[in-house]
Design a protein around this motif. Structure first.
Motif, PDB file in Angstrom:
ATOM      1  N   ALA A 211     -45.630  15.863   0.618  1.00 10.38           N
ATOM      2  CA  ALA A 211     -46.378  16.412   1.752  1.00 10.38           C
ATOM      3  C   ALA A 211     -47.999  16.208   1.425  1.00 10.38           C
ATOM      4  O   ALA A 211     -48.608  15.073   3.186  1.00 10.38           O
ATOM      5  N   GLN A 215     -49.945  13.791   4.644  1.00 10.12           N
ATOM      6  CA  GLN A 215     -51.284  14.663   5.435  1.00 10.12           C
ATOM      7  C   GLN A 215     -52.435  13.459   4.957  1.00 10.12           C
ATOM      8  O   GLN A 215     -53.129  13.864   6.343  1.00 10.12           O
ATOM      9  N   GLU A 220     -48.750  13.103   8.798  1.00 10.44           N
ATOM     10  CA  GLU A 220     -47.542  14.427   8.825  1.00 10.44           C
ATOM     11  C   GLU A 220     -46.328  15.103   9.594  1.00 10.44           C
ATOM     12  O   GLU A 220     -47.740  14.850  11.154  1.00 10.44           O
ATOM     13  N   GLY A 222     -45.032  17.884  12.647  1.00  9.32           N
ATOM     14  CA  GLY A 222     -44.752  18.511  12.420  1.00  9.32           C
ATOM     15  C   GLY A 222     -43.689  19.521  11.957  1.00  9.32           C
ATOM     16  O   GLY A 222     -44.244  20.992  11.076  1.00  9.32           O
ATOM     17  N   GLN A 224     -42.104  18.436   8.594  1.00  4.44           N
ATOM     18  CA  GLN A 224     -42.872  18.364   7.445  1.00  4.44           C
ATOM     19  C   GLN A 224     -43.546  19.153   7.461  1.00  4.44           C
ATOM     20  O   GLN A 224     -43.376  20.072   6.283  1.00  4.44           O
ATOM     21  N   ARG A 225     -44.762  19.330   8.217  1.00  4.53           N
ATOM     22  CA  ARG A 225     -45.389  20.954   7.748  1.00  4.53           C
ATOM     23  C   ARG A 225     -44.900  22.504   7.851  1.00  4.53           C
ATOM     24  O   ARG A 225     -45.594  23.364   7.254  1.00  4.53           O
ATOM     25  N   ASN A 228     -43.233  22.783   4.602  1.00  2.00           N
ATOM     26  CA  ASN A 228     -44.134  22.729   3.637  1.00  2.00           C
ATOM     27  C   ASN A 228     -44.462  24.652   3.650  1.00  2.00           C
ATOM     28  O   ASN A 228     -44.426  25.485   2.601  1.00  2.00           O
ATOM     29  N   TRP A 229     -44.583  25.160   4.380  1.00  4.82           N
ATOM     30  CA  TRP A 229     -44.838  26.724   4.098  1.00  4.82           C
ATOM     31  C   TRP A 229     -43.718  26.793   4.083  1.00  4.82           C
ATOM     32  O   TRP A 229     -43.333  28.513   3.348  1.00  4.82           O
TER      33      TRP A 229
END
Length: 265
Positions: A211, A215, A220, A222, A224-225, A228-229
């Motif tokens: 990730a 980035q 990256e 949305g 993938q973001r 990540n969270w």
């Protein structure tokens, strides 16, 4: 003969919540002793490093990428992180998560995770046998003196495979847990299965490296973001749940364990 009274360190551990929690019978100011302040300082340093890694993520990735590409281009270059992970598996060294993230940056999720999995398993097995046969005398003395290590040894002996899984998923460094597993006489097959089943913890670190690269390259998405969270949230929840389970087992084992130490004296 009369059973000796508990020592100050034994009274302290009995009064704590779990292994490393605060003292239950004291107010919050009393917990700010020298040992706790040192632990707090270490935690703050780790958090600060994490924040800096996030803030300067692009710069870090761009800085290490050229070296990473050179390593990747070498014949058998993938063996370099494997060897590093094996070395880092011996306490008190640390940094496996950083190496795992770098593998994600350089090799991607699939190959990066395979490299990290191989290095992690080989390193843990090497540490397991080293402490069982080469370092047993010294390690036994450490466990005998350390109430925390002694309690871990007790709950591992009583909990078996389940507690091995929970310890490896908790905040306790896996290579420190490996020492306890080794000295408890845990079967190598049980240890291997526990190590393999908890490898997704390493996958999380690898994916965060992937990730970071996405980035830095501004590729990256949305999804993938969001992933990540989700990975970060799941990791935190699993760590908290496993630590709560371990603390529950430790609290149950404390009275008999401390009483045995008193009788031994």
């Amino acid at each position: 003969t009369r059973t000796p009274s508990p020592t100050p360190s034994e009274i302290s551990i009995l009064d704590k919540e779990g292994l490393y929690g605060n003292h239950r019978s004291k107010n919050w100011r009393a917990n700010f002793n020298k040992k706790n302040l040192r632990s707090l300082a270490i935690t703050l340093v780790i958090v600060a490093i994490g924040v800096l890694l996030v803030v300067f993520n692009d710069q870090i990735v761009h800085a290490i990428e050229p070296t990473g590409r050179k390593i990747k281009a070498l014949p058998g270059g993938w063996l370099i992180p494997v060897v590093i992970l094996i070395v880092l598996s011996f306490p008190p060294l640390f940094g496996q998560e950083i190496v795992a993230s770098l593998c994600g940056v350089i090799w991607g999720a699939g190959v990066g995770f395979a490299i990290v999995a191989l290095g992690t398993i080989l390193g843990e097995v090497a540490s397991f046998y080293a402490f069982r046969y080469a370092c047993r005398g010294r390690a036994d003395k450490v466990i005998e003196k350390s109430i925390e290590f002694g309690l871990l040894k007790r709950i591992v002996q009583e909990g078996g495979f389940v507690i091995a899984i929970m310890i490896r998923l908790s905040a306790i460094p896996p290579h420190f847990a490996t020492v306890v597993f080794s000295l408890c006489g845990m079967n190598i097959l049980i240890f291997l299965v526990a190590a393999i089943l908890t490898l997704p913890r390493q996958l999380a670190a690898v994916y965060l490296g992937v990730a970071s690269q996405a980035q830095a390259d501004h590729t990256e998405t949305g999804a993938q973001r969001a992933l990540n969270w989700i990975i970060i949230a799941v990791t935190i929840v699993v760590t908290i749940v496993s630590m709560r389970y371990i603390d529950h087992k430790v609290n149950k084992a404390k009275p008999s364990f401390i009483h045995e130490r008193q009788k031994a004296r």
